[in-house]
Write an enzyme that holds these catalytic residues in place. Structure first.
Site, PDB file in Angstrom:
ATOM      1  N   SER A 162      31.193  39.294  56.383  1.00  0.00           N
ATOM      2  CA  SER A 162      29.934  39.949  56.744  1.00  0.00           C
ATOM      3  C   SER A 162      29.646  41.137  55.824  1.00  0.00           C
ATOM      4  CB  SER A 162      30.013  40.433  58.187  1.00  0.00           C
ATOM      5  OG  SER A 162      28.824  41.086  58.547  1.00  0.00           O
ATOM      6  N   LYS A 170      25.297  39.221  57.432  1.00  0.00           N
ATOM      7  CA  LYS A 170      25.311  40.681  57.552  1.00  0.00           C
ATOM      8  C   LYS A 170      25.196  41.103  59.020  1.00  0.00           C
ATOM      9  CE  LYS A 170      24.857  44.986  56.363  1.00  0.00           C
ATOM     10  NZ  LYS A 170      26.070  45.687  55.881  1.00  0.00           N
ATOM     11  N   ASN A 205      32.051  51.576  50.350  1.00  0.00           N
ATOM     12  CA  ASN A 205      30.648  51.480  50.725  1.00  0.00           C
ATOM     13  C   ASN A 205      30.357  52.312  51.954  1.00  0.00           C
ATOM     14  OD1 ASN A 205      29.635  49.832  53.258  1.00  0.00           O
ATOM     15  ND2 ASN A 205      31.574  48.898  52.605  1.00  0.00           N
ATOM     16  N   ILE A 221      27.114  51.651  53.589  1.00  0.00           N
ATOM     17  CA  ILE A 221      25.804  51.019  53.737  1.00  0.00           C
ATOM     18  C   ILE A 221      25.186  51.453  55.072  1.00  0.00           C
ATOM     19  CG2 ILE A 221      24.563  48.815  53.832  1.00  0.00           C
ATOM     20  CD1 ILE A 221      25.932  49.195  51.148  1.00  0.00           C
ATOM     21  N   ASN A 235      27.088  38.068  62.910  1.00  0.00           N
ATOM     22  CA  ASN A 235      27.905  39.247  63.193  1.00  0.00           C
ATOM     23  C   ASN A 235      27.025  40.305  63.862  1.00  0.00           C
ATOM     24  OD1 ASN A 235      28.793  42.035  62.473  1.00  0.00           O
ATOM     25  ND2 ASN A 235      30.535  41.001  61.528  1.00  0.00           N
ATOM     26  N   ASN A 278      31.479  43.047  65.710  1.00  0.00           N
ATOM     27  CA  ASN A 278      32.031  44.029  64.774  1.00  0.00           C
ATOM     28  C   ASN A 278      32.261  45.342  65.501  1.00  0.00           C
ATOM     29  OD1 ASN A 278      32.503  45.894  62.745  1.00  0.00           O
ATOM     30  ND2 ASN A 278      30.550  45.581  61.693  1.00  0.00           N
ATOM     31  N   CYS A 291      33.214  49.050  62.177  1.00  0.00           N
ATOM     32  CA  CYS A 291      32.478  49.602  61.038  1.00  0.00           C
ATOM     33  C   CYS A 291      32.723  51.108  60.971  1.00  0.00           C
ATOM     34  CB  CYS A 291      30.982  49.336  61.177  1.00  0.00           C
ATOM     35  SG  CYS A 291      30.071  50.027  59.774  1.00  0.00           S
ATOM     36  N   GLY A 348      38.287  45.356  48.877  1.00  0.00           N
ATOM     37  CA  GLY A 348      38.740  44.809  47.596  1.00  0.00           C
ATOM     38  C   GLY A 348      40.246  44.689  47.499  1.00  0.00           C
TER      39      GLY A 348
HETATM   40  C1  LIG Z   1      29.175  46.420  50.859  1.00  0.00           C
HETATM   41  C2  LIG Z   1      29.919  45.970  52.079  1.00  0.00           C
HETATM   42  C3  LIG Z   1      29.242  45.828  53.283  1.00  0.00           C
HETATM   43  C4  LIG Z   1      29.901  45.415  54.421  1.00  0.00           C
HETATM   44  N1  LIG Z   1      29.199  45.277  55.583  1.00  0.00           N
HETATM   45  C5  LIG Z   1      29.829  44.788  56.695  1.00  0.00           C
HETATM   46  C6  LIG Z   1      29.088  44.539  57.879  1.00  0.00           C
HETATM   47  O1  LIG Z   1      27.873  44.726  57.950  1.00  0.00           O
HETATM   48  N2  LIG Z   1      29.760  44.067  58.957  1.00  0.00           N
HETATM   49  C7  LIG Z   1      31.108  43.815  58.930  1.00  0.00           C
HETATM   50  O2  LIG Z   1      31.653  43.382  59.944  1.00  0.00           O
HETATM   51  N3  LIG Z   1      31.829  44.041  57.802  1.00  0.00           N
HETATM   52  C8  LIG Z   1      31.223  44.521  56.691  1.00  0.00           C
HETATM   53  N4  LIG Z   1      31.956  44.723  55.538  1.00  0.00           N
HETATM   54  C9  LIG Z   1      33.405  44.465  55.539  1.00  0.00           C
HETATM   55  C10 LIG Z   1      33.754  43.087  54.999  1.00  0.00           C
HETATM   56  O3  LIG Z   1      33.193  42.076  55.801  1.00  0.00           O
HETATM   57  C11 LIG Z   1      35.272  42.888  54.891  1.00  0.00           C
HETATM   58  O4  LIG Z   1      35.812  42.961  56.187  1.00  0.00           O
HETATM   59  C12 LIG Z   1      35.965  43.926  54.033  1.00  0.00           C
HETATM   60  O5  LIG Z   1      35.147  44.277  52.934  1.00  0.00           O
HETATM   61  C13 LIG Z   1      37.320  43.461  53.529  1.00  0.00           C
HETATM   62  O6  LIG Z   1      37.203  42.322  52.708  1.00  0.00           O
HETATM   63  P1  LIG Z   1      37.147  42.409  51.093  1.00  0.00           P
HETATM   64  O7  LIG Z   1      38.238  43.324  50.672  1.00  0.00           O
HETATM   65  O8  LIG Z   1      37.336  41.007  50.642  1.00  0.00           O
HETATM   66  O9  LIG Z   1      35.810  42.963  50.740  1.00  0.00           O
HETATM   67  C14 LIG Z   1      31.300  45.142  54.382  1.00  0.00           C
HETATM   68  C15 LIG Z   1      31.971  45.277  53.165  1.00  0.00           C
HETATM   69  C16 LIG Z   1      31.311  45.679  52.017  1.00  0.00           C
HETATM   70  C17 LIG Z   1      32.066  45.797  50.730  1.00  0.00           C
END
Ligand SMILES: Cc1cc2nc3c(=O)[nH]c(=O)nc-3n(C[C@H](O)[C@H](O)[C@H](O)COP(=O)(O)O)c2cc1C
Ligand code: FES
Lengths: 300, 246
Positions: A21, A45, A69, A71, A100, A128, A131, A218
């Site tokens: 998401s 999202k 982030n 956001i 989500n 979620n 956050c 990341g």
């Molecule tokens: C720019 C950005 C926006 C995100 N927005 C959400 C979100 O709206 N809802 C959510 O549950 N997780 C959100 N996440 C978290 C990701 O879904 C994920 O759990 C987290 O980034 C770890 O995975 P990754 O390391 O592969 O990015 C966001 C992550 C990023 C980088």
């Protein structure tokens, strides 16, 4: 070809590769790069009842092997989501769609779950509660077990769709949190959300993000995510969608080996917009080369 | 417009002014698809701990090849200076909306510093059907890139003791300018727009933002407009100036 199908309780995916998401927009942003129908699931999202503009800029900072982030759950709101975003995914036949939700209160989450329960294109609902980028709701739900139980109970009562709860690793006791979710009717867990961190703007001698804290994602957080999946899967029976820093097929295999039943790709979608589909092929190739099945991807 | 992912080859990468490089890339399809004002995302190196792609305005297109102009500032661009002919890079593009194109108009392009980058390609296209003047403003002579366009007005702040926007009004009036395209520092764009607005000159600006994805998925790149927040990467980077400053 060996089957990549996975059973996450009530939710059956054609393969265990999903998108995280907030990192995959509402799906269509990626249709130039990926055949969406080749993926196990896409998680959209986070949505709220009303449209949210999100936090002030800057919202993004790059960090070694990752990004931060803030956001702030910017999203189009449930109405536009149902009128425009879901119909755009209607033609997809194989990929599962996970909506989500990230309400700021129990009531908002309950209302969102109730509305989404009536949506055919939504195959599962991800709640979620992790956050780091908002004042109300978000991570705050993880701090108060009594409130969390009420939330889960009430949301559960509103929907028969598979209910996924998404947790963060930077909590007092993620295993305990996961057990509470299991006890209150969650069908699945998503682990992990971003890790709360801080960045500094030394030029202007202030915190970089307007809210101070922001979420780190990341490859930098992958070891933290692997530990969360490992720890939780030892104790809790629920299927787990593992995520945090997945950047290649070895990472996928690591998550599956420590107890994840499916995985989710987050920020690497920004870096390599076609990565999710390539990982489906990569996983197929991996098990073929080893002449094993998905179920064999466990620790010795 | 389909967004493409490609491996591109470096044809040339050289310093063209103090700390400013021009890099020419051979693509199979992307270059041909790029319109003035589009940008592309480049991976600076797969072994780098810095993962996000960097956005660069398309500076020029010659057949299958495209050029970008970049100033070395930060780790990503620092790594890029060591690129040599034959190196291959991950490229994503074309991205963004691009400038509006007109015919039969008197047009002024105003580039501040690196803002000249996308305007060069714009000039090439616009000058086919319009009268175009390019005003190129820099702080010092050292950062001046040799730009070959037919009607070029160079402005060097340090030498003239004033800013380009101080001279803008004159240029607008003398040449009966009907449209203005600006790319450069925010202050330059805003001030210039205010002058242009006074004279009823239609203005477009190309904005910059911190981006994670470049194609509308992360919502990281927003800018405040009169009608709410908009994403610079896919609702821009080119905006009508009145959308930003009213
Ligand atoms: C720019 C950005 C926006 C995100 N927005 C959400 C979100 O709206 N809802 C959510 O549950 N997780 C959100 N996440 C978290 C990701 O879904 C994920 O759990 C987290 O980034 C770890 O995975 P990754 O390391 O592969 O990015 C966001 C992550 C990023 C980088
Ligand atoms: S850079 Fe991701 S939405 Fe604009």
């Amino acid at each position: 070809m060996k089957s990549l199908e996975v059973n996450l309780g009530k939710l059956v995916l054609q393969n265990p590769i999903t998108t995280a998401s907030g990192c995959f927009g509402y799906g269509t942003e990626y249709s130039d790069f990926v055949d969406l129908d080749s993926l196990g699931a896409i998680t959209l999202k986070s949505i709220t009842l009303n449209q949210r503009e999100g936090n002030p800029t800057p919202r993004i900072a790059e960090t070694p092997s990752g990004m931060m982030n803030s956001i702030g759950l910017a999203n189009c709101g449930i109405k536009e989501f149902i009128q425009e975003k879901l119909p755009a995914l209607e033609h997809l036949k194989k990929v599962k769609v996970i909506a989500n939700i990230a309400g700021h209160s129990t009531e908002e989450n309950v209302e969102l779950a109730e509305i989404l329960d009536g949506q055919k294109r939504v195959d599962a609902i991800e709640l979620n509660i992790s956050c780091p980028n908002v004042d109300a709701g978000g991570l705050a739900f993880c701090q108060d077990m009594a409130q969390l139980k009420v939330l889960l109970n009430k949301v559960r009562a509103k929907t028969d769709k598979p209910l996924i709860v998404k947790l963060a690793a930077n909590v007092h006791d993620i295993v305990n949190l996961a057990q509470v979710c299991e006890g209150e009717g969650a069908d699945m867990l998503s682990l992990i959300n971003t890790v709360t961190g801080l960045e500094v703007d030394i030029e202007n001698r202030k915190l970089f993000f307007s809210r101070g804290y922001a979420g780190l994602s990341g490859p930098a957080i992958r070891p933290i995510a692997l530990k969360a999946v490992y720890d939780v899967s030892r104790v809790v029976k629920l299927p787990i969608i593992g995520m945090g820093g997945i950047a290649n097929i070895d990472d996928v295999v690591k998550f599956l080996m420590v107890g994840a039943d499916a995985v989710s790709v987050g920020m690497m979608n920004f870096v390599e917009p076609d990565i999710s589909q390539r990982l489906v092929g990569g996983l197929q190739g991996y098990i073929r080369a080893k002449n094993i099945g998905l179920k064999d991807l466990t620790l010795n | 417009m389909t967004k493409l992912l490609e491996k591109a080859q470096v044809v040339e990468n050289k310093e063209v002014a103090s700390g400013i490089y021009k890099c020419r890339l051979r693509t199979s399809k992307i270059a041909k698809e790029c319109k003035p004002g589009n940008f592309i995302n480049i991976s600076v190196g797969s072994n780098s701990q810095f993962l996000l792609k960097r956005p660069f305005g398309v500076h020029n297109v010659i057949g299958n090849e495209l050029e970008i102009l970049y100033r070395v500032r930060g780790k990503g661009t620092d790594v890029m200076t060591s690129l040599v002919a034959g190196d291959s890079l991950d490229l994503l593009g074309p991205l963004g909306n691009g400038f509006s194109l007109f015919e039969g108009k008197k047009i002024l392009l105003l580039g501040g510093g690196m803002g000249i980058a996308p305007l060069y390609y714009l000039e090439k296209e616009l000058s086919k059907d319009n009268e175009v003047i390019t005003m190129y403003a820099v702080k010092t002579r050292e950062e001046l890139v040799d730009i070959k366009v037919s009607n070029l007005v160079v402005h060097i702040d340090k030498e003239e003791g004033c800013f380009a926007c101080d001279k803008l009004e004159d240029v607008l009036i003398k040449n009966n300018i009907e449209m203005l395209y600006i790319c450069g520092p925010d202050a330059l764009m805003k001030l210039s727009y205010q002058i242009a607005k006074k004279h009823g000159v239609y203005t477009e600006v190309s904005l910059e933002a911190r981006m994670a994805c470049g194609f509308g998925a992360c919502v990281g790149c927003v800018v405040e407009t009169v009608s709410g927040l908009k994403k610079v990467c896919n609702e821009g980077p080119v905006f009508k100036a009145e959308e930003i400053w009213g």
